[in-house]
Motif scaffolding. Sequence first.
Motif, PDB file in Angstrom:
ATOM      1  N   GLY A 162       0.708  -1.353  -0.090  1.00 14.17           N
ATOM      2  CA  GLY A 162      -0.015  -0.008  -0.040  1.00 14.17           C
ATOM      3  C   GLY A 162       0.810   1.011  -0.001  1.00 14.17           C
ATOM      4  O   GLY A 162       2.037   1.056  -0.010  1.00 14.17           O
ATOM      5  N   ASP A 250      -3.765  -3.271  -4.582  1.00 16.82           N
ATOM      6  CA  ASP A 250      -4.675  -2.599  -3.925  1.00 16.82           C
ATOM      7  C   ASP A 250      -5.199  -1.694  -5.074  1.00 16.82           C
ATOM      8  O   ASP A 250      -5.579  -2.233  -6.142  1.00 16.82           O
ATOM      9  N   GLY A 305      -3.318   0.269   1.161  1.00 18.31           N
ATOM     10  CA  GLY A 305      -3.394  -1.168   0.973  1.00 18.31           C
ATOM     11  C   GLY A 305      -4.758  -1.765   1.603  1.00 18.31           C
ATOM     12  O   GLY A 305      -4.737  -2.871   1.707  1.00 18.31           O
TER      13      GLY A 305
END
Length: 336
Positions: A162, A250, A305
């Motif tokens: 992320g 993500d 994320g």
Amino acid sequence: MTADFTTLAEFRALLAAAPTTDQKAQGEAEDRNGQLTKPPGALGRLEDLAIWYAGWRGTGRPEIAAPQVVVFAGNHGVTAQGVSAFPAEVTVQMVANFQLGGAAINQLAKAAGATMQAVPLDLETPTADFTQAAAMTEVEVVAALAAGWNAVDEASDLLVVGEMGIGNTTSAAAIANALYGGSAEDWVGRGTGVDDAGLAIKARVVGAGVALHGAPKGLEALRTLGGRELAGMAGAIARARNLRIPVIMDGFICTSAAATLENEVAGALEHVVAGHVSAEAAHGAVLARLGKEPMLSLGMRLGEGSGAAVAINILKSAVACHSGMATFAEAGVSDG
């Protein structure tokens, strides 16, 4: 651990030489799936996910025991153009929040049984404003790729990456525009919540950056239009492939970063699945270009994320059913 590259050319060579799925293990998983106590195809996409995961882990009966979440943070010089509703100082503040366990991603990683770490990348030195110069030199982008490469735990069996970086939806939109064409307006979204005037600024900035750098492709798009946290994610995704660790991708920013790898070397994202499709307008379009079907669509647009972390439990469910269910023979059930 030290990264196995010091130049973009060396990194590109590692991408090109990356391992592929284990066909024997994948075949074993397919055979097992056909013998489980359920009608064929009854678990839908969960079956496909489990077989895909098995192929990358090299066993027909895998488990997920050690998922890892890594959040990379970077600052962007392009924020001087007014592309974000928040100041750049928020990046530093959010990294502290990650480290104290107070962010959404901390809770989602914990719920998924994943370790979680934050990796700040030279926050005191923003990238260059990509409307004026390349965002990063080769030395800078290689350093960020290496930080991502080195952040992957070799003992993990699933990776989520992320990001945190004020201004990074603008970088992601510029990369998508460079890779896939169209107009800047096709790729910009509201990010942290900019108004109509802010959206127009983002489109102008993206268009100016892509024009200045000549619509670069692959790793050159990452260098000239990206950010350190995007490069960190790309480096981690590449390292995961090297280690045969599957990746759940993500949102828009992560997907744009990953897309530079696929654009550089076709097939570079075969070990990657899309965790979700975010509310950032262009995310679905990039996923479509990559041929990635998202697992979830929850209207999320947080980053960090977070969407991929939610999807960890979906993949865990798929693998648990695949590896834990009895076969017809084991259960003494007639298969018709």
